[in-house]
Structure formats: structure tokens, C-alpha cells
Design a protein around this motif. Structure first.
Motif, mmCIF file in Angstrom:
data_model
loop_
_atom_site.group_PDB
_atom_site.id
_atom_site.type_symbol
_atom_site.label_atom_id
_atom_site.label_comp_id
_atom_site.label_asym_id
_atom_site.label_seq_id
_atom_site.Cartn_x
_atom_site.Cartn_y
_atom_site.Cartn_z
ATOM 1 N N ARG A 199 -2.356 -17.622 13.756
ATOM 2 C CA ARG A 199 -3.461 -17.654 14.723
ATOM 3 C C ARG A 199 -3.270 -16.626 15.834
ATOM 4 O O ARG A 199 -2.156 -16.372 16.276
ATOM 5 N N GLY A 200 -4.399 -16.074 16.263
ATOM 6 C CA GLY A 200 -4.364 -15.127 17.373
ATOM 7 C C GLY A 200 -3.960 -13.724 16.990
ATOM 8 O O GLY A 200 -3.774 -12.876 17.846
ATOM 9 N N LEU A 204 -12.989 -15.393 15.298
ATOM 10 C CA LEU A 204 -13.373 -16.694 15.822
ATOM 11 C C LEU A 204 -14.880 -16.916 15.815
ATOM 12 O O LEU A 204 -15.326 -18.054 15.988
ATOM 13 N N LEU A 252 -9.669 -11.734 17.937
ATOM 14 C CA LEU A 252 -8.535 -11.744 18.855
ATOM 15 C C LEU A 252 -7.306 -11.207 18.139
ATOM 16 O O LEU A 252 -7.054 -11.540 16.985
ATOM 17 N N ARG A 288 -8.380 -17.844 23.532
ATOM 18 C CA ARG A 288 -8.664 -18.582 22.302
ATOM 19 C C ARG A 288 -9.074 -20.023 22.612
ATOM 20 O O ARG A 288 -10.008 -20.559 22.007
#
Length: 436
Positions: free
Chosen positions: A296-297, A302, A310, A424
Motif C-alpha cells: 500500500r502507498g 485510490l 499515491l 491515504r
């Protein structure tokens, strides 16, 4: 202590900061009975790509039936993310129990006049203790900073040392030259334990190879792989690869970015080496593990219309990799950049790499004592003559970016993991009906 009391203890009583050396964590582990000795570990170092490699390796090991733990840092949302077993973060109750135990030992150390562990050292010892109690088959440990003097480097004989891309970062701790930084990262290499190195500059290769040779550590690095890219879009990347260790046709990789192809190849090389040293894998489960990997990230989409992406790129090398990947996903789109950086990074070089690709930027500040102040960042970007908007608070930075970006275009957030985590959080809770 409760979970929230543990967070207060770590952040307010212990506090942030990094102090090189292994004596403090060794003393804490002595009091715990050395739980790290009960674990089979894969140790992962590097400037960039560590987290992606951990995510892919963990997924592959799980698909092949191994109870797999991962210890990573920093977290995006909560400390629980740092302690994961088979994809599940530690519970609040277990986290509180571990940190309470660490605090009790630290109090005893204080009474004995011993130097107290840092926050990261406490968390690392807690991870060893938790993974040992949970009787995991394999623990994958991501180095926090450097290698030689990182708290994770107390492990004595990993089943694999994996060294990802090395570049200039954390020069105040690791050295001012690539050679010095590479030497620190290669400090995770242990006697007789196999090493896999990401394909990179010859100077890094030579240092890693020489270090491995001095420790009789079997060394593997495929500097030249034959790679064919069949598909690269927002859905996935599909590629084929062949080198002296591996041969795979049409690997499906869900992690976006050109750099993830080489990260994946390095992980596939690592699997081949682990097989040489006794771990059992099947090709089908390796493929399924890669396809199931989540990080994630990092080049994470998103939202669509506008496309919101991101990326945790937080140093010059990471931003360069992001800039290289963007054209595959942003063709024909105007790009609104949300940017916040830390003051101790090479941010002028980061700006030089990303600003030619964007249309406009919203500048903000990461949630960190090391943040670069908004006005200082504004001064640094003025020479690029792009429209600039200032929003000190991260939620306001996103709403401003959304207000100036059409639904056919793109918003990208990068520059600091401390910013990405907060951004996020806000985006995941955002009520998109406001913009219909």
C-alpha cells in the motif's frame, strides 16, 4: 498498559531518534531470552525496493505453505502494520502486551544504569518476541536504517540476505559516498549465509561481492537479464525474464511502476537461491504469490476520474523511478502534484526530477519534526514556473488538488511516507458524492 498508553509511551516517553549501535537491543534481547534465535529469517536491506520485495516474498512464501511474518517500517497508518503474520497485522491487545513487556524490561535496565533502547529497538525486540511466540516458519525483516548498526542486524545467520537498490540517502548516518552507503547496507551479510543482490551499479556490486567473499557467503547477482514487457498499464504489468538463475514467461505483476519489474526479478532470483538452500517452492505458487502481492502507498491507485495515485517515493532515487514510470500511466493527462518532503532529503534533486512532468503542484507539510517548511519548499520550486498552491494541512491539500483537477486528469501524491500515510487516510474516507 492499554494500546493507546503504549503509543504514548513509545512516542512521548521514549521519543523518536536513531542512535547507531547494537548494544542496547542486545541487552534487551538478553532479558527476553533471545527470541530471535528461534526464528529463521530473511534479512532485506537497500535504499529503495525493500518493502516491495518483502511484500512479494511474503506472499510467495505464504502461497507455498509457510507461516510467514514480516517486520517493516515505517508504517502508513498504525504501528500494527509493522508486525504482520500471514497478511494479518498484530492485534491491539497483542501489541499492548508486547510493548508493556518491553517497557518493564526497560525500567529494569534504567534501574541498573544501562543505556536505554530507542523506539525502533524496542519495536524490533517486540517483533522478535511476538514472532517467536507465534511460532512462525520464516520471518522477513526489513532493515530500518543502513544495515551494519541497524537493530535488525542482531540476527546471526539469516537463511538469506537480500540487498535491493542502493543509492544516496540518509547521508548524515550512513556516509557521503555511494561506497560508504553500500558498505553499510552490506553489513547485513553474514558468514556462510547466501546473498542475493539487486542488479545495480558496478561499484555497489563489487563491494557486495567482496564482502560476501570475505565471509564465505554464497553470492548471487544477475547483472544482465533478458526482459520482455508484454503489458504495462493501470491494471498490471506482464513480463517475461530469463537469466542464469531463472526463466519465466508472462509473469503477472500487480505492483505498478517500471522499477517493480526489476524488484520482482530480484525476488524471483531470491526464490531460486532459497530453493538451492533447501526451501521448497512450486512455480505455480510463486506466480500466484506475486499476483497476490500488495504494498500500500506505493504506486497505488485510490480513485479513477480523476486518477488518484499515491507513491511512497521519498528520496531522489525513488522520485527518479516514479518519474520514469509516470508516462506509462499518465499519457495525455495533466498532472496535479501533491508534494511534501523532509528537510534532510535531497529535495532539490527530487524537484528537478518530478517537476518537468507535472502541470501544477499543491505543496504541503509531512507530519514529522523533520518536515521541510512550506515556505522553504515554495522557494525551492519557484524556478520551475508552474502554478503553485500552498496548503499546510494535508486534507486541505487534497481538496485543493481535487478542485483544480479535471476528471480526465491525474492527481499524484509523493515526497514523504509521513505525508502519504495521512493523505491515504483522508482519501479512503473521502465522500466522493460531494464531487458528482
Amino acid at each position: 498498559m492499554t494500546y493507546h498508553e503504549c503509543i504514548h509511551y513509545l512516542e512521548e516517553e521514549v521519543g523518536f531518534g536513531s542512535v547507531p549501535g547494537l548494544s542496547r537491543i542486545q541487552a534487551l534481547l538478553d532479558r527476553l531470552g533471545h527470541p530471535e534465535h528461534n526464528l529463521r529469517c530473511i534479512h532485506v536491506a537497500g535504499t529503495n525496493g525493500k518493502g516491495s520485495a518483502v511484500a512479494m516474498l511474503s506472499s510467495i512464501l505464504q502461497k507455498n505453505g509457510w507461516k510467514t511474518a514480516t517486520y517493516t517500517s515505517p508504517h502508513l497508518h498504525s504501528y500494527n502494520e509493522r508486525f504482520v503474520i500471514n497478511g494479518l497485522p498484530i492485534s491491539d491487545a497483542d501489541f499492548a502486551a508486547e510493548i508493556t513487556k518491553m517497557r518493564q524490561h526497560c525500567l529494569t535496565m534504567a534501574e541498573a544504569g544501562e543505556e536505554l533502547p530507542t523506539l525502533f529497538e524496542i519495536l524490533t525486540a517486540a517483533a522478535f518476541d511476538y514472532f517467536s511466540r507465534m511460532q512462525v516458519d520464516i520471518a522477513i525483516l526489513e532493515v530500518g536504517l543502513g544495515g551494519t548498526y541497524d537493530a535488525t542486524n542482531v540476527i546471526e545467520r539469516p537463511i538469506l540476505s537480500l540487498i535491493m537498490s542502493i543509492s544516496m540517502d540518509h547521508m548524515d548516518f550512513l556516509g557521503n559516498t555511494l561506497e560508504e552507503i553500500a558498505a553499510e547496507k552490506c553489513g547485513i551479510i553474514k558468514k556462510n549465509s547466501p546473498v542475493v543482490l539487486y542488479s545495480q551499479e558496478k561499484i555497489v556490486y563489487n563491494i557486495a561481492k567482496q564482502t560476501a567473499a570475505s565471509l564465505s557467503a554464497p553470492f548471487f547477482c544477475e547483472m544482465e537479464s533478458q526482459v520482455i514487457i508484454h503489458q504495462q498499464d493501470l491494471q498490471k504489468t506482464v513480463f517475461s525474464v530469463k537469466n542464469q538463475l531463472i526463466e519465466y514467461d508472462h509473469v503477472q505483476l500487480p505492483l505498478l511502476g517500471d522499477y517493480q519489474i526489476q524488484n520482482c526479478i530480484t525476488v524471483l532470483n531470491a526464490c531460486a537461491v532459497l530453493q538451492k538452500f533447501g526451501l521448497s517452492f512450486t512455480e505455480d505458487k510463486i506466480r500466484r504469490g506475486i499476483l497476490s502481492a500488495v504494498w500500500r502507498g506505493r504506486m497505488e491507485v485510490l480513485h479513477e476520474n480523476p486518477l488518484v495515485l499515491l507513491d511512497g517515493a521519498h528520496n531522489a532515487d525513488g522520485i527518479a523511478k516514479l518519474a520514469q514510470a509516470l508516462p506509462h500511466y499518465a499519457a495525455g493527462k495533466e498532472i496535479t502534484l501533491i508534494l511534501g518532503v523532509l528537510g534532510d532529503k535531497e529535495y532539490p534533486l527530487m524537484l528537478q526530477q518530478i517537476f518537468p512532468l507535472i502541470t501544477r503542484a499543491v505543496l504541503t507539510e509531512p507530519i514529522s519534526q523533520r518536515k521541510l517548511a512550506l515556505l522553504d519548499l515554495q522557494h525551492a520550486v519557484e524556478k520551475y514556473q508552474k502554478p503553485i498552491y500552498l496548503e499546510k494541512e494535508i486534507p486541505q491539500a487534497f481538496t485543493r488538488a481535487l478542485s483544480i483537477t479535471s476528471k480526465d486528469d491525474m492527481i499524484i501524491g509523493c515526497g514523504s511516507l509521513y505525508m502519504i500515510g495521512a493523505l491515504r487516510d483522508f482519501i479512503l474516507d473521502y465522500d466522493w458524492r460531494n464531487d458528482l
